[in-house]
Design a protein around this motif. Structure first.
Motif, PDB file in Angstrom:
ATOM      1  N   ILE A 161      32.005  47.235  43.503  1.00  0.00           N
ATOM      2  CA  ILE A 161      32.255  45.869  43.361  1.00  0.00           C
ATOM      3  C   ILE A 161      32.911  45.442  42.212  1.00  0.00           C
ATOM      4  O   ILE A 161      33.612  44.345  42.415  1.00  0.00           O
ATOM      5  CB  ILE A 161      30.803  45.349  43.269  1.00  0.00           C
ATOM      6  CG1 ILE A 161      31.003  43.820  43.749  1.00  0.00           C
ATOM      7  CG2 ILE A 161      30.143  45.592  41.992  1.00  0.00           C
ATOM      8  CD1 ILE A 161      31.320  43.424  45.269  1.00  0.00           C
ATOM      9  N   ASP A 162      33.304  46.133  41.250  1.00  0.00           N
ATOM     10  CA  ASP A 162      34.184  45.940  40.154  1.00  0.00           C
ATOM     11  C   ASP A 162      35.557  45.719  40.412  1.00  0.00           C
ATOM     12  O   ASP A 162      36.475  45.241  39.807  1.00  0.00           O
ATOM     13  CB  ASP A 162      34.130  46.882  39.186  1.00  0.00           C
ATOM     14  CG  ASP A 162      34.256  48.368  39.509  1.00  0.00           C
ATOM     15  OD1 ASP A 162      33.839  48.732  40.679  1.00  0.00           O
ATOM     16  OD2 ASP A 162      35.278  49.007  38.966  1.00  0.00           O
ATOM     17  N   LYS A 163      36.042  46.272  42.002  1.00  0.00           N
ATOM     18  CA  LYS A 163      37.438  46.183  42.329  1.00  0.00           C
ATOM     19  C   LYS A 163      37.607  44.961  43.296  1.00  0.00           C
ATOM     20  O   LYS A 163      38.512  44.617  43.792  1.00  0.00           O
ATOM     21  CB  LYS A 163      37.754  47.498  43.265  1.00  0.00           C
ATOM     22  CG  LYS A 163      37.418  48.880  42.373  1.00  0.00           C
ATOM     23  CD  LYS A 163      38.656  49.179  41.818  1.00  0.00           C
ATOM     24  CE  LYS A 163      38.944  50.674  41.664  1.00  0.00           C
ATOM     25  NZ  LYS A 163      37.767  51.379  40.892  1.00  0.00           N
ATOM     26  N   LEU A 164      36.673  43.969  43.216  1.00  0.00           N
ATOM     27  CA  LEU A 164      36.901  42.862  43.937  1.00  0.00           C
ATOM     28  C   LEU A 164      38.150  42.093  43.680  1.00  0.00           C
ATOM     29  O   LEU A 164      38.772  41.635  44.717  1.00  0.00           O
ATOM     30  CB  LEU A 164      35.428  42.026  43.776  1.00  0.00           C
ATOM     31  CG  LEU A 164      35.628  40.497  44.736  1.00  0.00           C
ATOM     32  CD1 LEU A 164      35.778  41.009  46.164  1.00  0.00           C
ATOM     33  CD2 LEU A 164      34.350  39.649  44.499  1.00  0.00           C
ATOM     34  N   ASN A 165      38.370  41.702  42.619  1.00  0.00           N
ATOM     35  CA  ASN A 165      39.541  41.160  42.058  1.00  0.00           C
ATOM     36  C   ASN A 165      40.953  42.079  42.700  1.00  0.00           C
ATOM     37  O   ASN A 165      41.888  41.155  43.167  1.00  0.00           O
ATOM     38  CB  ASN A 165      39.778  40.778  40.831  1.00  0.00           C
ATOM     39  CG  ASN A 165      38.848  39.545  40.224  1.00  0.00           C
ATOM     40  OD1 ASN A 165      38.336  38.808  41.282  1.00  0.00           O
ATOM     41  ND2 ASN A 165      38.120  39.408  39.139  1.00  0.00           N
ATOM     42  N   ALA A 166      40.812  43.168  42.523  1.00  0.00           N
ATOM     43  CA  ALA A 166      41.951  43.817  42.922  1.00  0.00           C
ATOM     44  C   ALA A 166      42.080  43.739  44.269  1.00  0.00           C
ATOM     45  O   ALA A 166      43.237  43.489  44.929  1.00  0.00           O
ATOM     46  CB  ALA A 166      41.835  45.190  42.486  1.00  0.00           C
TER      47      ALA A 166
END
Length: 465
Positions: free
Chosen positions: A317-322
């Protein structure tokens, strides 16, 4: 300028957008008489995901739902949403299947057929449009509204003129992500009204919080019909609120002529339905809020929740912005498809794969390959050829209408369904959902379940006081 007409989506898009299409026919029928007396232009109550949801989750026959609602509301036009050559499934069907589906939809009670294509490829809409005209339905092709360098005002006006030539009785501007801003709505409706004689029907959601203003400006520009939802399932990812718009237009030149007191009585019934769907976990309060991220990334609400779901399952979920930044890149490389089913899922999933695999297009979904091969139709802009080569190598790219390659399928489906068949409509249920329909047929044979005349018991109806 004159009276504005309302299509209410409480029986279809409102609960599809907010409650995973889980409203049952038995929740609809008690309000039918009052809905029928309200003075709507139409009620959108079929198509979209309702067909799949009836068979898969509710153990209902969608054809029975249609017949029951038509019988209960004989004075109001019944409306459906049809995905062009995809009908209500997720692939292109042969022309004979399209013809029979449209014929049976109209025979069973549909009056207005709203037909769209995810790519705005008119070739994917012509067969369903022609069938609607042939079998006496009201033909409403829809323009899938989106924003990109190729989706200019001129693009949409040209598309509207093309659809009118093909027999449109009304033309819908279908703004599925609530990206159509109020002043652009005014200019776009004005421009389309100059180019065509057919009435203009505007459909939006309230995902970004601009839906009511968009409708007001569209109406001022000459839009004759707009889609709203009764208050218990209005706003957020659904349509702007019916009662609010009726009150806003009351006493003006655009007065709908509808009685807000009457609408409030209908809304009281659906408040109870919404409460039940909330208790069952299908209606989640967080989707009622405004999500302005859509204005930045042009990602519809349903697609956004899919991306979050995919990333959570992958523990990323930490990759959402990417991923959110990758979506517009993939969309441009794929020729700027509008982000609506199924292209929203195709572009979104590919963006997730590009980020998670650490190399862009190292993993390519079969749907991405099909889109790049032309199997969904003509993309609005040229595809990045280097990306296409990386994804599909030297595979053939088709430039004709995809359904031209599909042989007639009806006889094959008819043969398969023989053991279960009670009505010809069963062939179509199977054709659209071959994995789901047989389970429903078996259930039906065991329980002989259907929407029967008891559900139309007058004692269950709500009446004007």
């Amino acid at each position: 300028m004159g009276k504005v007409f309302i299509t209410d989506t409480i029986l279809r898009d409102a609960h599809q957008s907010q409650a995973a299409t889980r409203m049952k026919t038995s929740d609809m029928l008690p309000a039918a008489q009052m809905l029928d007396e309200a003075g709507y232009w139409s009620l959108e109550m079929w198509g979209g995901a309702t067909f799949d949801s009836c068979l898969r989750f509710l153990n209902e026959d969608p054809w029975e739902r249609l017949r029951a609602l038509k019988a209960a509301m004989p004075n109001t036009k019944m409306q459906m949403l049809l995905r062009g050559q995809n009908l209500l499934g997720y692939k292109h069907y042969s022309d004979d299947v399209v013809d029979l589906f449209v014929q049976k939809a109209i025979e069973n009670g549909i009056d207005v057929v709203r037909i769209f294509d995810a790519l705005n490829d008119v070739r994917n809409m012509t067969r369903a449009m022609a069938a609607t005209k042939k079998f006496g339905g009201h033909c409403e092709p829809a323009i899938s509204y989106t924003i990109s360098p190729v989706h200019t005002r001129e693009y949409f006006v040209k598309l509207a003129a093309q659809l009118e030539k093909l027999g449109a009785d009304t033309i819908c501007i279908k703004d599925m992500a609530n990206l159509l801003l109020p002043y652009e709505a005014y200019e776009l409706v004005k421009a389309i009204k100059k180019a065509v004689k057919a009435p203009v029907h505007v459909h939006t959601h309230n995902t970004t919080g601009v839906g009511d203003m968009t409708y007001l400006k569209a109406i001022e520009a000459g839009a004759e019909i707009v889609d709203t939802a009764l208050s218990p399932l209005a706003n957020g990812t659904a349509q702007p609120c019916t009662e609010s718009l009726v009150a806003t237009l009351h006493g003006t030149e655009y007065d709908t002529g509808m009685d807000i007191g009457h609408l409030n009585k209908i809304a009281a019934h659906f408040k109870g339905v919404a409460k039940k769907m909330t208790e069952n976990g299908f209606l989640k309060p967080d989707i009622l809020g405004v999500d302005t991220l859509t204005l930045i990334y042009q990602i519809p609400g349903g697609m956004f929740s899919n991306l979050i779901d995919q990333l959570e399952k992958a523990g990323a979920i930490d990759k959402l912005n990417a991923v959110l930044e990758e979506v517009p890149r993939v969309r441009e490389e794929f020729g700027f498809p509008p982000l609506v089913t199924p292209t929203s899922q195709i572009v979104g999933t590919q963006a997730v794969f590009n980020i998670l695999s650490g190399e862009r297009y190292k993993m390519v979904t079969k749907e991405s390959k099909a889109l790049l091969r032309g199997e969904y139709g003509r993309l609005p802009a040229p595809v990045d050829e280097d990306i296409r080569k990386k994804c599909i190598g030297d595979d053939r790219v088709i430039t004709h209408r995809p359904a031209d390659e599909i042989e007639p399928e009806l006889d094959k489906y008819r043969e398969i369904v023989k053991p279960y068949m009670e009505r010809e409509e069963d062939i179509l249920s199977y054709a659209l959902f071959p994995q789901v329909a047989p389970k429903f047929f078996e259930y039906r044979q065991s329980y002989k379940y259907g929407v029967d005349s008891n559900m139309l018991d007058k004692e269950n109806m709500i009446h004007p006081a």
